[in-house]
Design a protein around this motif. Structure first.
Motif, PDB file in Angstrom:
ATOM      1  N   GLU A  26      43.265  58.995  17.180  1.00  0.00           N
ATOM      2  CA  GLU A  26      44.383  59.911  17.416  1.00  0.00           C
ATOM      3  C   GLU A  26      43.888  61.355  17.383  1.00  0.00           C
ATOM      4  O   GLU A  26      42.953  61.689  16.661  1.00  0.00           O
ATOM      5  CB  GLU A  26      45.479  59.727  16.357  1.00  0.00           C
ATOM      6  CG  GLU A  26      46.171  58.383  16.403  1.00  0.00           C
ATOM      7  CD  GLU A  26      45.353  57.272  15.780  1.00  0.00           C
ATOM      8  OE1 GLU A  26      45.539  56.110  16.192  1.00  0.00           O
ATOM      9  OE2 GLU A  26      44.520  57.553  14.904  1.00  0.00           O
ATOM     10  N   ARG A  27      44.580  62.180  18.161  1.00  0.00           N
ATOM     11  CA  ARG A  27      44.206  63.593  18.222  1.00  0.00           C
ATOM     12  C   ARG A  27      45.294  64.472  17.612  1.00  0.00           C
ATOM     13  O   ARG A  27      46.464  64.154  17.683  1.00  0.00           O
ATOM     14  CB  ARG A  27      43.928  63.996  19.670  1.00  0.00           C
ATOM     15  CG  ARG A  27      42.655  63.352  20.174  1.00  0.00           C
ATOM     16  CD  ARG A  27      42.322  63.694  21.599  1.00  0.00           C
ATOM     17  NE  ARG A  27      40.976  63.229  21.886  1.00  0.00           N
ATOM     18  CZ  ARG A  27      39.895  64.005  21.918  1.00  0.00           C
ATOM     19  NH1 ARG A  27      40.009  65.291  21.693  1.00  0.00           N
ATOM     20  NH2 ARG A  27      38.708  63.502  22.171  1.00  0.00           N
ATOM     21  N   THR A  28      44.838  65.579  17.041  1.00  0.00           N
ATOM     22  CA  THR A  28      45.744  66.528  16.404  1.00  0.00           C
ATOM     23  C   THR A  28      45.635  67.885  17.103  1.00  0.00           C
ATOM     24  O   THR A  28      44.618  68.182  17.726  1.00  0.00           O
ATOM     25  CB  THR A  28      45.410  66.645  14.901  1.00  0.00           C
ATOM     26  OG1 THR A  28      46.385  67.482  14.273  1.00  0.00           O
ATOM     27  CG2 THR A  28      44.028  67.246  14.653  1.00  0.00           C
ATOM     28  N   ILE A  29      46.681  68.670  16.977  1.00  0.00           N
ATOM     29  CA  ILE A  29      46.773  69.903  17.754  1.00  0.00           C
ATOM     30  C   ILE A  29      46.203  71.122  17.024  1.00  0.00           C
ATOM     31  O   ILE A  29      46.300  71.235  15.810  1.00  0.00           O
ATOM     32  CB  ILE A  29      48.253  70.165  18.142  1.00  0.00           C
ATOM     33  CG1 ILE A  29      48.356  71.102  19.345  1.00  0.00           C
ATOM     34  CG2 ILE A  29      49.060  70.697  16.952  1.00  0.00           C
ATOM     35  CD1 ILE A  29      49.748  71.155  19.953  1.00  0.00           C
ATOM     36  N   GLN A  30      45.587  71.986  17.812  1.00  0.00           N
ATOM     37  CA  GLN A  30      45.214  73.340  17.386  1.00  0.00           C
ATOM     38  C   GLN A  30      45.917  74.275  18.344  1.00  0.00           C
ATOM     39  O   GLN A  30      45.910  74.042  19.550  1.00  0.00           O
ATOM     40  CB  GLN A  30      43.727  73.581  17.602  1.00  0.00           C
ATOM     41  CG  GLN A  30      42.805  73.279  16.478  1.00  0.00           C
ATOM     42  CD  GLN A  30      41.492  74.014  16.706  1.00  0.00           C
ATOM     43  OE1 GLN A  30      41.363  75.153  16.324  1.00  0.00           O
ATOM     44  NE2 GLN A  30      40.531  73.351  17.321  1.00  0.00           N
ATOM     45  N   TYR A  89      48.609  58.742  21.163  1.00  0.00           N
ATOM     46  CA  TYR A  89      47.228  59.209  21.210  1.00  0.00           C
ATOM     47  C   TYR A  89      47.142  60.675  20.793  1.00  0.00           C
ATOM     48  O   TYR A  89      46.247  61.090  20.077  1.00  0.00           O
ATOM     49  CB  TYR A  89      46.702  59.012  22.643  1.00  0.00           C
ATOM     50  CG  TYR A  89      45.350  59.600  22.907  1.00  0.00           C
ATOM     51  CD1 TYR A  89      44.231  59.186  22.188  1.00  0.00           C
ATOM     52  CD2 TYR A  89      45.181  60.580  23.886  1.00  0.00           C
ATOM     53  CE1 TYR A  89      42.983  59.728  22.441  1.00  0.00           C
ATOM     54  CE2 TYR A  89      43.933  61.118  24.144  1.00  0.00           C
ATOM     55  CZ  TYR A  89      42.845  60.688  23.425  1.00  0.00           C
ATOM     56  OH  TYR A  89      41.620  61.225  23.675  1.00  0.00           O
ATOM     57  N   GLN A  90      48.099  61.482  21.263  1.00  0.00           N
ATOM     58  CA  GLN A  90      48.179  62.889  20.878  1.00  0.00           C
ATOM     59  C   GLN A  90      49.594  63.159  20.390  1.00  0.00           C
ATOM     60  O   GLN A  90      50.554  62.908  21.107  1.00  0.00           O
ATOM     61  CB  GLN A  90      47.844  63.794  22.076  1.00  0.00           C
ATOM     62  CG  GLN A  90      46.410  63.662  22.494  1.00  0.00           C
ATOM     63  CD  GLN A  90      46.020  64.486  23.709  1.00  0.00           C
ATOM     64  OE1 GLN A  90      44.847  64.569  24.021  1.00  0.00           O
ATOM     65  NE2 GLN A  90      46.964  65.070  24.407  1.00  0.00           N
ATOM     66  N   GLU A  91      49.716  63.653  19.162  1.00  0.00           N
ATOM     67  CA  GLU A  91      51.029  63.968  18.619  1.00  0.00           C
ATOM     68  C   GLU A  91      50.873  64.988  17.500  1.00  0.00           C
ATOM     69  O   GLU A  91      49.786  65.174  16.953  1.00  0.00           O
ATOM     70  CB  GLU A  91      51.726  62.712  18.099  1.00  0.00           C
ATOM     71  CG  GLU A  91      51.020  62.055  16.936  1.00  0.00           C
ATOM     72  CD  GLU A  91      51.719  60.786  16.436  1.00  0.00           C
ATOM     73  OE1 GLU A  91      52.533  60.232  17.197  1.00  0.00           O
ATOM     74  OE2 GLU A  91      51.442  60.375  15.296  1.00  0.00           O
ATOM     75  N   ILE A  92      51.974  65.639  17.187  1.00  0.00           N
ATOM     76  CA  ILE A  92      51.945  66.636  16.113  1.00  0.00           C
ATOM     77  C   ILE A  92      52.495  66.003  14.848  1.00  0.00           C
ATOM     78  O   ILE A  92      53.640  65.550  14.809  1.00  0.00           O
ATOM     79  CB  ILE A  92      52.774  67.882  16.486  1.00  0.00           C
ATOM     80  CG1 ILE A  92      52.180  68.557  17.726  1.00  0.00           C
ATOM     81  CG2 ILE A  92      52.809  68.872  15.310  1.00  0.00           C
ATOM     82  CD1 ILE A  92      53.025  69.682  18.289  1.00  0.00           C
TER      83      ILE A  92
END
Length: 196
Positions: free
Chosen positions: A128-132, A3-6
């Protein structure tokens, strides 16, 4: 996919993150391979390893003060250092024991971690989520002087890609997209920054 990954462009030594700036900040940075005034060293600066997320944010480099797209290669040792210092921008219940614990950590944080919906080529939101990653003023000089390996001007390529996008030539456009792969991290860092 989690779900959240780089996901990022990286090699043995560096990871590429993206930022959008105006001419007065971008051109000296490209020339000198370092940021200088009018870049602000007194506030948080946000870096993003997702190219398409930044394209959505900057409208493919057409928004005011976001006309220049920079690919900034950061040494991986510093990238992992900054992640290890990160505190999420919301009190995720799987990461923090309580809202009070999160509040205390967030107040003193030198690095902010935010997860946003990843984007499609057409700008749509994915599950999906991406990082800031927000680098605070306490680390910004170190970021500028030590972490950066190279600053690449991606503006001409982005302009070319935007023309293809506007013409509906998405298949052709895909050929120019950076190839982002899952970035491996120690489990301790994954847990700290909410990778799940």
């Amino acid at each position: 996919m989690k779900y959240q990954e780089i996901r990022a462009v990286y090699d043995k030594e560096t990871i590429t993150v993206y930022q959008a700036y105006n001419k007065s900040i971008a051109l000296p940075a490209i020339k000198n391979q370092k940021f200088e005034s009018p870049f602000s060293f007194n506030r948080m600066t946000w870096v993003k390893p997702s190219f398409l997320w930044l394209m959505e944010r900057s409208n493919w480099g057409t928004k005011s003060n976001q006309e220049y797209i920079l690919g900034i290669k950061i040494k991986r040792e510093y990238w992992e250092k900054v992640l290890s210092l990160g505190v999420l921008t919301d009190p995720d219940k799987d990461t923090y024991k309580s809202g009070y614990e999160w509040e205390k950590l967030f107040k003193d944080a030198k690095v902010h971690i935010q997860w946003d919906p990843e984007r499609t080529l057409k700008g749509g939101k994915l599950t999906e989520r991406t990082i800031q990653v927000g680098i605070s003023r306490f680390l910004i000089e170190e970021y500028n002087q030590e972490w950066i390996d190279e600053i690449v001007d991606m503006t001409p390529l982005v302009k070319k890609m935007n023309l293809l996008r506007k013409s509906g030539k998405h298949k052709e456009l895909k050929r120019f997209l950076p190839i982002e792969k899952l970035y491996p991290l120690p489990v301790t860092i994954e847990k700290k920054i909410g990778i799940k």
